[in-house]
Design a protein around this motif. Structure first.
Motif, PDB file in Angstrom:
ATOM      1  N   GLY A  99      -5.078   0.468   8.912  1.00 35.54           N
ATOM      2  CA  GLY A  99      -4.612   1.795   8.518  1.00 35.54           C
ATOM      3  C   GLY A  99      -3.550   1.785   7.430  1.00 35.54           C
ATOM      4  O   GLY A  99      -2.912   0.766   7.168  1.00 35.54           O
ATOM      5  N   CYS A 139      -4.188  11.257   0.623  1.00 36.45           N
ATOM      6  CA  CYS A 139      -5.254  10.695  -0.215  1.00 36.45           C
ATOM      7  C   CYS A 139      -6.062  11.774  -0.932  1.00 36.45           C
ATOM      8  O   CYS A 139      -6.483  11.605  -2.061  1.00 36.45           O
ATOM      9  CB  CYS A 139      -6.175   9.862   0.655  1.00 36.45           C
ATOM     10  N   TRP A 150      -0.030   4.011   5.630  1.00 31.31           N
ATOM     11  CA  TRP A 150       1.235   4.471   6.206  1.00 31.31           C
ATOM     12  C   TRP A 150       1.432   5.978   6.181  1.00 31.31           C
ATOM     13  O   TRP A 150       2.382   6.496   6.756  1.00 31.31           O
ATOM     14  CB  TRP A 150       2.432   3.809   5.508  1.00 31.31           C
ATOM     15  N   GLU A 160      -3.471   7.733  -9.360  1.00 28.28           N
ATOM     16  CA  GLU A 160      -2.994   8.304  -8.103  1.00 28.28           C
ATOM     17  C   GLU A 160      -1.507   7.985  -7.975  1.00 28.28           C
ATOM     18  O   GLU A 160      -1.115   6.817  -7.896  1.00 28.28           O
ATOM     19  CB  GLU A 160      -3.749   7.697  -6.918  1.00 28.28           C
ATOM     20  N   PHE A 219       0.544   9.278  -5.506  1.00 28.49           N
ATOM     21  CA  PHE A 219       0.836   9.228  -4.065  1.00 28.49           C
ATOM     22  C   PHE A 219       2.270   9.673  -3.803  1.00 28.49           C
ATOM     23  O   PHE A 219       3.021   9.084  -3.023  1.00 28.49           O
ATOM     24  CB  PHE A 219       0.573   7.830  -3.508  1.00 28.49           C
ATOM     25  N   TRP A 250     -10.840  -5.770  -2.157  1.00 31.51           N
ATOM     26  CA  TRP A 250     -10.720  -7.115  -1.581  1.00 31.51           C
ATOM     27  C   TRP A 250     -11.441  -7.178  -0.229  1.00 31.51           C
ATOM     28  O   TRP A 250     -12.177  -8.134   0.055  1.00 31.51           O
ATOM     29  CB  TRP A 250      -9.240  -7.502  -1.393  1.00 31.51           C
ATOM     30  N   GLY A 277      -4.040  -8.517   8.218  1.00 31.87           N
ATOM     31  CA  GLY A 277      -5.256  -7.744   7.921  1.00 31.87           C
ATOM     32  C   GLY A 277      -6.408  -8.644   7.510  1.00 31.87           C
ATOM     33  O   GLY A 277      -7.541  -8.492   7.968  1.00 31.87           O
ATOM     34  N   LYS A 278      -6.086  -9.632   6.664  1.00 28.19           N
ATOM     35  CA  LYS A 278      -7.126 -10.573   6.198  1.00 28.19           C
ATOM     36  C   LYS A 278      -7.747 -11.305   7.377  1.00 28.19           C
ATOM     37  O   LYS A 278      -8.960 -11.522   7.440  1.00 28.19           O
ATOM     38  CB  LYS A 278      -6.503 -11.624   5.269  1.00 28.19           C
ATOM     39  N   SER A 320      -0.291   0.084   9.337  1.00 30.66           N
ATOM     40  CA  SER A 320       0.481  -0.382   8.175  1.00 30.66           C
ATOM     41  C   SER A 320       1.794  -1.003   8.670  1.00 30.66           C
ATOM     42  O   SER A 320       2.393  -0.532   9.640  1.00 30.66           O
ATOM     43  CB  SER A 320       0.784   0.796   7.253  1.00 30.66           C
ATOM     44  N   SER A 333      -5.502   1.535  -0.209  1.00 32.06           N
ATOM     45  CA  SER A 333      -5.631   1.651  -1.662  1.00 32.06           C
ATOM     46  C   SER A 333      -6.945   1.053  -2.167  1.00 32.06           C
ATOM     47  O   SER A 333      -7.585   0.250  -1.476  1.00 32.06           O
ATOM     48  CB  SER A 333      -4.455   0.941  -2.323  1.00 32.06           C
ATOM     49  N   GLY A 342       1.213  -7.404   7.934  1.00 34.85           N
ATOM     50  CA  GLY A 342       0.811  -6.886   6.634  1.00 34.85           C
ATOM     51  C   GLY A 342      -0.531  -7.441   6.194  1.00 34.85           C
ATOM     52  O   GLY A 342      -1.443  -7.625   7.014  1.00 34.85           O
ATOM     53  N   ALA A 343      -0.618  -7.750   4.896  1.00 37.21           N
ATOM     54  CA  ALA A 343      -1.897  -8.169   4.310  1.00 37.21           C
ATOM     55  C   ALA A 343      -2.477  -9.399   5.007  1.00 37.21           C
ATOM     56  O   ALA A 343      -3.683  -9.462   5.274  1.00 37.21           O
ATOM     57  CB  ALA A 343      -1.689  -8.460   2.826  1.00 37.21           C
TER      58      ALA A 343
END
Ligand code: NAD
Length: 505
Positions: A162, A296, A164, A398, A400, A247, A224-225, A190, A241, A220-221
């Motif tokens: 998700g 968004c 933020w 964008e 945001f 990715w 998630g990965k 997030s 994003s 974080g990333a």
């Protein structure tokens, strides 16, 4: 220059202690914590919590828990699943105020909006609870009395990731349909807004969800990965994003698993001469200034017919200046705090560069320093810009953040071409009393959602998602439920096997 009224703080919270993960039906700490992420409370800039990121061992634990959860959950009658989802909907309503306050502290959005968000989560669980038992496959009559069945089956473990800006809503709009269809989930919120995903786990458990069906890991990333790359994750649903979505798609391609991508937007709002002006102004505010502009679907490119342009600009600027910025916990605050210093600086950078290239700032676009203890919070005054070029950064990217660009147009064809001149295609709107024109424009806009004479309404019943680089797959609606299923065709032979000359009798 401060152009907007201010409200003061009347609430202080203090640091929140974990655990923030939820695995195998219980709140827990990660088994292999990877550093500590200091989560900042946007309204004060103070430390809200220290959250340890989940390393591979914890992600693996969560996925294994989800595998076990799936084995159980997939065998439950759809009506039994529905009961759990409907139960969570009621619990979300029971705890609405508590959750909304937590969401305010985590995200900086004003309390009135956080209440709307939590209510929309209750609506999502109610809707998907109602449709869970109605999920149908198909029957296809074939030649010679033979027939086929098209069954809808869950994928298994779904990875949810998700953004933020709508923390609990992002989570619920993935979890409700995924679980309704019989999947289990490992969700990662997030790293900026880790709080409410765990709270949702406790409510799901209270409503009777078997352990392991819903799991939360933090980070974080990197975390998630690990979710995306885990061999037992069979589908990924991502909100965030465009670069991260890209990715995730390439990573999922290596495993050949499907993804739903809910990505960014730069949506047009088209206001014709015959539009009801008060509604158009209200919708332009809705389209730009909810959640400090971090939405968004925001309609940040506002095209107004030249004959009503001056009137619109005057009214929208007056209304924008009148919005109160302040402590997001206060009842009369309209605009809360931006999520982080980094995001606030990003927004201010966009405004500064727009000004340098000739844009006129009619209001806002400044950092607002509120009195102690809010003086370290990230408050920005909502901004209205004119004199912007179609190919300028502020019109193309964008932002945001709460930055509305207003441009004038003369003809229908011209404005449709300009509206579609974007590589994003999440949403858009048209304001006109001529419904035929409204539908004509809706047909021509290259976006996933169009509002005719309104903006930013998200209904559980209506699918939502992007065209172009705004992503694909849908959330909400029956289409959203179907995104969490795969079809299996079953052919049923009622006669003899005909294998041609391979065997003749
Ligand atoms: P982001 O892409 O930076 O992060 C989103 C999530 O992805 C976070 O949880 C982050 O930790 C995780 N992440 C980052 N890199 C990753 C990787 N390589 N692999 C796996 N996970 C990774 O986005 P953000 O700044 O949190 O959110 C803002 C963006 O989200 C905006 O572009 C906005 O338009 C979009 N958004 C879209 C929707 C929608 O429904 N279309 C809704 C909300 C937000």
């Amino acid at each position: 220059m401060l152009t907007t009224r201010i409200t003061l703080r009347r609430f202080s919270g203090g640091e929140i202690k974990g655990p923030f993960n939820f695995i195998a039906g219980s709140p827990c700490f990660p088994r292999d914590p990877v550093g500590f992420n200091g989560v900042t409370e946007p309204s004060t800039g103070e430390l809200l919590a220290e959250v340890a990121s989940s390393g591979p061992e914890t992600v693996n634990w969560a996925v294994e828990s989800a595998v076990k959860g799936f084995e159980d959950w997939r065998t439950r009658e759809p009506r039994e699943r529905a009961k759990v989802l409907l139960g969570v909907s009621r619990l979300l309503e029971r705890d609405l105020e508590k959750l909304a306050r937590l969401e305010v502290r985590d995200s900086g959005k004003p309390i009135w909006e956080a209440r709307v968000d939590v209510k929309s989560c209750a609506d999502a669980f109610e809707y998907f609870g109602c449709v869970a038992a109605a999920l149908r496959g198909g029957h296809v009559q074939l030649l010679g009395g033979n027939f086929g069945l098209v069954k809808r089956e869950p994928f298994g473990v779904v990875g949810g990731i998700g953004a933020w800006n709508f923390p609990i809503q992002n989570c619920s709009s993935k979890v409700a349909p995924a679980l309704a269809a019989g999947n289990s989930m490992v969700f990662k919120p997030s790293e900026f807004t880790p709080m409410t995903a765990m709270s949702l786990g406790e409510l799901l458990k209270e409503a009777g969800l078997p352990d392991g069906v819903y799991n939360v890991v933090q980070g974080g990333a990197e975390t998630g990965k690990q979710i995306v790359e885990h061999p037992q994750v069979s589908k990924v649903s991502f909100t965030g994003s465009v670069p991260t979505g890209s990715w995730i798609m390439s990573s999922a391609a290596k495993k050949i698993i499907p993804v739903t991508l809910e990505l960014g937007g730069k949506s047009p709002v088209i206001i014709f001469e015959d539009a009801e002006m008060n509604n158009a102004v209200k919708a332009a505010l809705l389209a730009n200034f909810l959640s400090q502009g971090a939405v968004c679907s925001n309609g940040t490119r506002v095209y107004v017919h030249k004959n009503v342009y001056e009137e619109f600009v005057e009214r929208v600027v007056d209304a924008t200046k009148a919005m109160k910025i302040g402590d997001p916990m206060n009842e009369d605050t309209v605009v809360g705090a931006t999520i982080s210093k980094q995001q606030a600086e990003k927004v201010l950078g966009y405004v500064a560069r727009a000004k340098e290239s000739g844009a006129v700032v009619l209001c806002g676009g400044d950092r607002v320093i509120l009195p102690h203890p809010l003086d370290q919070g990230f408050y920005l005054s909502p901004c209205v810009l004119t004199n912007v070029k179609d190919d300028s950064e502020i019109v193309k990217h964008e932002v945001f953040g709460a930055v509305m660009c207003v441009m004038s147009f003369e003809s229908e064809d011209e404005v449709v071409n300009r509206a579609n001149d974007s590589d994003l295609g999440l949403a858009g709107a048209v304001f006109t009393k001529d419904l035929a024109r409204g539908h004509r424009i809706a047909d021509k806009l290259e976006v996933g959602s169009v509002w005719i004479n309104n903006y930013n309404l998200f209904l559980s019943e209506l699918p939502f998602g992007g065209f172009k680089k705004s992503g694909f797959g849908r959330e909400n609606g029956v289409e959203g439920l179907e995104c969490y299923t795969q079809t299996k065709s079953v052919y049923v032979e009622t006669g003899d096997v005909d294998c041609g000359p391979l065997m003749t009798s």
